[in-house]
Design a protein around this motif. Structure first.
Motif, PDB file in Angstrom:
ATOM      1  N   GLU A  94       0.771  -1.274  -0.359  1.00 32.59           N
ATOM      2  CA  GLU A  94      -0.086   0.209   0.178  1.00 32.59           C
ATOM      3  C   GLU A  94       0.957   1.188   0.196  1.00 32.59           C
ATOM      4  OE1 GLU A  94      -2.224   0.441   3.689  1.00 32.59           O
ATOM      5  OE2 GLU A  94      -0.712   0.083   5.316  1.00 32.59           O
ATOM      6  N   PRO A  95       0.311   2.326  -0.947  1.00 29.54           N
ATOM      7  CA  PRO A  95       1.572   3.229  -0.964  1.00 29.54           C
ATOM      8  C   PRO A  95       1.686   4.307   0.855  1.00 29.54           C
ATOM      9  CG  PRO A  95      -0.980   3.938  -0.829  1.00 29.54           C
ATOM     10  CD  PRO A  95      -0.849   2.090  -1.260  1.00 29.54           C
ATOM     11  N   MET A  96       2.335   3.743   1.886  1.00 28.05           N
ATOM     12  CA  MET A  96       2.917   4.012   2.796  1.00 28.05           C
ATOM     13  C   MET A  96       3.266   3.427   3.843  1.00 28.05           C
ATOM     14  SD  MET A  96      -0.147   3.791   6.272  1.00 28.05           S
ATOM     15  CE  MET A  96      -1.481   5.115   5.156  1.00 28.05           C
ATOM     16  N   THR A  97       4.309   3.868   3.915  1.00 26.49           N
ATOM     17  CA  THR A  97       5.379   3.057   5.120  1.00 26.49           C
ATOM     18  C   THR A  97       5.009   2.817   6.454  1.00 26.49           C
ATOM     19  OG1 THR A  97       6.306   4.824   6.041  1.00 26.49           O
ATOM     20  CG2 THR A  97       6.985   4.915   3.589  1.00 26.49           C
ATOM     21  N   MET A  98       6.052   2.308   7.019  1.00 28.44           N
ATOM     22  CA  MET A  98       5.556   1.656   8.440  1.00 28.44           C
ATOM     23  C   MET A  98       5.603   2.415   9.277  1.00 28.44           C
ATOM     24  SD  MET A  98       4.725  -0.987  10.486  1.00 28.44           S
ATOM     25  CE  MET A  98       5.035  -2.290   9.586  1.00 28.44           C
ATOM     26  N   LEU A  99       6.491   3.779   8.685  1.00 29.38           N
ATOM     27  CA  LEU A  99       6.072   4.846   9.779  1.00 29.38           C
ATOM     28  C   LEU A  99       5.447   5.352  10.154  1.00 29.38           C
ATOM     29  CD1 LEU A  99       9.498   6.365   9.596  1.00 29.38           C
ATOM     30  CD2 LEU A  99       9.507   4.365  10.934  1.00 29.38           C
ATOM     31  N   GLN A 100       4.477   5.679   9.080  1.00 27.25           N
ATOM     32  CA  GLN A 100       3.134   6.611   8.947  1.00 27.25           C
ATOM     33  C   GLN A 100       1.909   5.447   9.410  1.00 27.25           C
ATOM     34  OE1 GLN A 100       3.684   6.893   3.972  1.00 27.25           O
ATOM     35  NE2 GLN A 100       2.515   8.718   4.781  1.00 27.25           N
ATOM     36  N   LYS A 101       2.435   3.935   9.651  1.00 18.33           N
ATOM     37  CA  LYS A 101       1.068   3.275   9.278  1.00 18.33           C
ATOM     38  C   LYS A 101       0.569   3.419  10.744  1.00 18.33           C
ATOM     39  CE  LYS A 101      -1.268  -0.904   9.077  1.00 18.33           C
ATOM     40  NZ  LYS A 101      -1.367  -1.600   7.423  1.00 18.33           N
ATOM     41  N   MET A 102       2.591   3.448  12.151  1.00 21.97           N
ATOM     42  CA  MET A 102       2.393   3.888  13.676  1.00 21.97           C
ATOM     43  C   MET A 102       1.620   5.407  13.841  1.00 21.97           C
ATOM     44  SD  MET A 102       6.659   3.378  13.776  1.00 21.97           S
ATOM     45  CE  MET A 102       6.571   4.458  15.795  1.00 21.97           C
ATOM     46  N   ALA A 103       1.585   6.541  12.571  1.00 22.83           N
ATOM     47  CA  ALA A 103       0.942   7.566  12.984  1.00 22.83           C
ATOM     48  C   ALA A 103      -0.787   7.414  13.167  1.00 22.83           C
ATOM     49  CB  ALA A 103       1.243   8.624  12.206  1.00 22.83           C
ATOM     50  N   GLU A 104      -1.510   6.068  12.462  1.00 21.70           N
ATOM     51  CA  GLU A 104      -2.579   6.166  12.777  1.00 21.70           C
ATOM     52  C   GLU A 104      -2.587   5.393  14.120  1.00 21.70           C
ATOM     53  OE1 GLU A 104      -4.200   3.970   9.340  1.00 21.70           O
ATOM     54  OE2 GLU A 104      -2.646   2.933   9.529  1.00 21.70           O
ATOM     55  N   LEU A 105      -2.618   5.012  15.369  1.00 23.83           N
ATOM     56  CA  LEU A 105      -3.190   5.511  16.499  1.00 23.83           C
ATOM     57  C   LEU A 105      -3.352   6.210  16.687  1.00 23.83           C
ATOM     58  CD1 LEU A 105      -3.162   3.316  18.995  1.00 23.83           C
ATOM     59  CD2 LEU A 105      -0.888   3.800  19.054  1.00 23.83           C
ATOM     60  N   MET A 106      -2.970   7.534  16.170  1.00 20.35           N
ATOM     61  CA  MET A 106      -3.578   8.656  16.448  1.00 20.35           C
ATOM     62  C   MET A 106      -5.329   9.412  16.004  1.00 20.35           C
ATOM     63  SD  MET A 106      -1.349   9.815  19.269  1.00 20.35           S
ATOM     64  CE  MET A 106      -0.032   8.624  19.885  1.00 20.35           C
ATOM     65  N   GLU A 107      -5.666   7.978  15.308  1.00 18.91           N
ATOM     66  CA  GLU A 107      -6.807   8.951  15.164  1.00 18.91           C
ATOM     67  C   GLU A 107      -8.208   9.287  15.853  1.00 18.91           C
ATOM     68  OE1 GLU A 107     -10.424   8.610  11.570  1.00 18.91           O
ATOM     69  OE2 GLU A 107      -8.678   6.886  11.828  1.00 18.91           O
ATOM     70  N   TYR A 108      -7.873   8.471  16.516  1.00 16.37           N
ATOM     71  CA  TYR A 108      -8.830   8.822  18.582  1.00 16.37           C
ATOM     72  C   TYR A 108      -7.860   9.392  19.604  1.00 16.37           C
ATOM     73  CZ  TYR A 108     -11.823   5.962  15.381  1.00 16.37           C
ATOM     74  OH  TYR A 108     -12.786   5.534  13.573  1.00 16.37           O
ATOM     75  N   CYS A 109      -6.933   9.766  19.213  1.00 20.68           N
ATOM     76  CA  CYS A 109      -5.750  10.225  20.693  1.00 20.68           C
ATOM     77  C   CYS A 109      -6.609  11.703  21.805  1.00 20.68           C
ATOM     78  CB  CYS A 109      -5.074  10.801  20.095  1.00 20.68           C
ATOM     79  SG  CYS A 109      -5.037  12.985  19.268  1.00 20.68           S
ATOM     80  N   HIS A 110      -8.329  11.764  20.945  1.00 19.98           N
ATOM     81  CA  HIS A 110      -8.715  12.751  21.934  1.00 19.98           C
ATOM     82  C   HIS A 110      -8.983  11.989  23.278  1.00 19.98           C
ATOM     83  CE1 HIS A 110     -12.344  10.327  20.006  1.00 19.98           C
ATOM     84  NE2 HIS A 110     -12.764  10.692  20.290  1.00 19.98           N
ATOM     85  N   LEU A 111      -9.102  10.180  23.370  1.00 20.36           N
ATOM     86  CA  LEU A 111      -9.299   9.166  24.040  1.00 20.36           C
ATOM     87  C   LEU A 111      -8.403   9.740  25.363  1.00 20.36           C
ATOM     88  CD1 LEU A 111     -10.807   5.945  21.882  1.00 20.36           C
ATOM     89  CD2 LEU A 111     -12.591   7.869  23.622  1.00 20.36           C
TER      90      LEU A 111
END
Length: 457
Positions: A94-111
């Protein structure tokens, strides 16, 4: 206690009432597969579809003849860790690196913001655990992210007041480090994936150390996620499951959350389900948690045996945001933001993943160019390694320092990298300048290299 356990198993709501953490996993495993009588059976296709390979071929990628060729190449690696020993075709990326995928954990960081503001120590863990679960919807994508080049980085701003930075700190073994911060929390992770290739499936073990510090209370949380299994890797429709325990521990007080991700049973029974408890330091259940990692999570007060308290009801704390329909890469709206320059800071580091030519070519649908660019980057990385060894140099990450600490994980020990604070200083200096670099992003050359003179490599 035993009658309560049997009652809940029969209801299919929770698999165990015991506060004994050592028995939690086995009891939870029995709740779905045991009731259905399908223990130890592997699901071929949880969606119940047919002609899976043909359906995927119609998507324009990964045709059956390519799968056959890939199988001939890969079968010799059965039983091995293939994290970095195999060169993979871009057709499965997919057009994303593992470093970017790490950042996906922050989508719901309001929690995490809510956890920081919460006075109740047990509800605080509910918010934090729900945050940890929220990323699994994104993790079910079946495309593989690009392995980062040594020294590659990823930056993200303009989302909930956070500043996120990740860096590839080691190539052999592949290791990444990340730091994220806003006014409510700091997040620090050192990640090293370990895999086991099993033929038509792949086990992925998240060897890593994840710490979250809530700024208001100073509470430090430690996260141990469950392993992941990629099923039908070569033949059939590929799908991802993460059966096992997730443990989130308050290192300050000893309270913890133990959640069990149900394994996918026959015809998809139990898939996505997550059940568990918030325990106090004496391992007495205080709150029960239940939900689905692809949908929502809720909690309810419970008694010492784990029974819901009379007069209480389930309260939802997290719900999946609207997702893009029929997206080519199964991306969420947030995943698209991660790839865009909308979340990039001013004066983006030249080592940023967004600038990788192979990633961008794949995003534009040019698989041939993506494969050529990927091979070029990998050869440059090998040349840098030869040059470094010839000079007697050592690679040193720019934004993270190797510590003397060794972290123990369920899948092995690992070194720990610590954020050194230099990026905060760098970003403060850049942000003080009156510049806008958005147009330059499109022409900026990807440069994570230790030696700028490529000819010398």
């Amino acid at each position: 206690m035993s009658s309560s356990r049997n009652k809940l198993e029969n209801k299919g709501f929770f698999a165990s009432m015991s506060s004994s953490l050592s028995m939690f996993s086995n009891a939870m495993h029995r709740s779905v597969n045991g009731l259905l009588g399908y223990e130890n059976l592997e699901v071929v296709n949880p969606e119940g579809g047919k002609d899976d390979a043909e359906e995927e071929a119609h998507k324009g990628r990964w045709k059956q003849e390519e799968r056959d060729s890939y199988w001939k190449m890969m079968h010799k690696y059965i039983g091995s860790d293939v994290t970095s020993m195999v060169t993979l075709p871009v057709i499965i990326f997919e057009p994303m690196t593992m470093l970017q995928k790490m950042a996906e954990l922050m989508e719901y960081c309001h929690l995490l913001d809510q956890a920081n503001e919460c006075e109740d120590p047990y509800l605080r863990l509910v918010y934090a655990a729900s945050w940890a679960i929220s990323v699994y919807y994104a993790f079910q994508r079946t495309w593989k992210p690009f392995n980062p080049i040594l020294g590659e980085t990823y930056e993200m701003v303009n989302h909930n007041g956070i500043t996120f930075l990740s860096e590839q700190v080691s190539h052999h073994p592949p290791m990444s480090a990340g730091h994220c911060e806003n006014e409510h929390f700091t997040y620090d992770v050192t990640s090293k994936l370990k895999t086991k290739f099993l033929g038509n499936s792949l086990d992925v073990y998240p060897v890593g150390r994840t710490r979250v510090t809530l700024k208001r209370s100073g509470v430090v949380l430690d996260l141990v996620p469950p392993p992941t299994k990629v099923n039908n890797l070569i033949f059939g429709r590929t799908w991802v499951d993460s059966p096992g325990e997730m443990i989130l521990t308050n290192l300050t007080t000893g309270d913890k959350v133990v959640l069990y991700f149900q394994p996918c049973g026959w015809f998809g029974a139990g898939r996505y389900e997550v059940d568990g408890y918030v325990y106090d330091a004496n391992e007495e259940p205080k709150l029960l948690m239940t939900g689905k990692w692809n949908e929502s999570m809720s909690y309810q007060p419970c008694d010492a045996e784990g029974e819901p308290l009379p007069g209480t009801e389930l309260k939802e704390v997290w719900h999946l945001a609207d997702t893009a329909k029929d997206d080519k890469f199964q991306y969420t709206y947030f995943a698209h933001k991660i790839n865009s320059f909308d979340t990039a800071p001013k004066k983006l580091l030249a080592s940023d993943s967004r600038l990788r030519p192979d990633r961008y070519a794949l995003e534009m649908g040019d698989l041939s160019k993506s494969g050529t660019e990927k091979s070029s980057l990998e050869e440059r990385q090998r040349a840098e390694k030869r040059n470094r060894e010839a000079k007697g140099d050592q690679f040193s990450p720019r934004w993270f320092d190797l510590t003397e600490e060794i972290a123990t994980t369920p899948w092995g020990d690992m070194e720990v990298y610590q954020y050194n604070g230099k990026y905060t200083e760098h970003r403060a200096a850049i942000d003080s300048l009156d510049i806008v670099e958005v147009e330059e992003f499109k022409t900026k050359e990807f440069n994570p290299w230790q030696y700028n003179d490529f000819s010398a490599a």
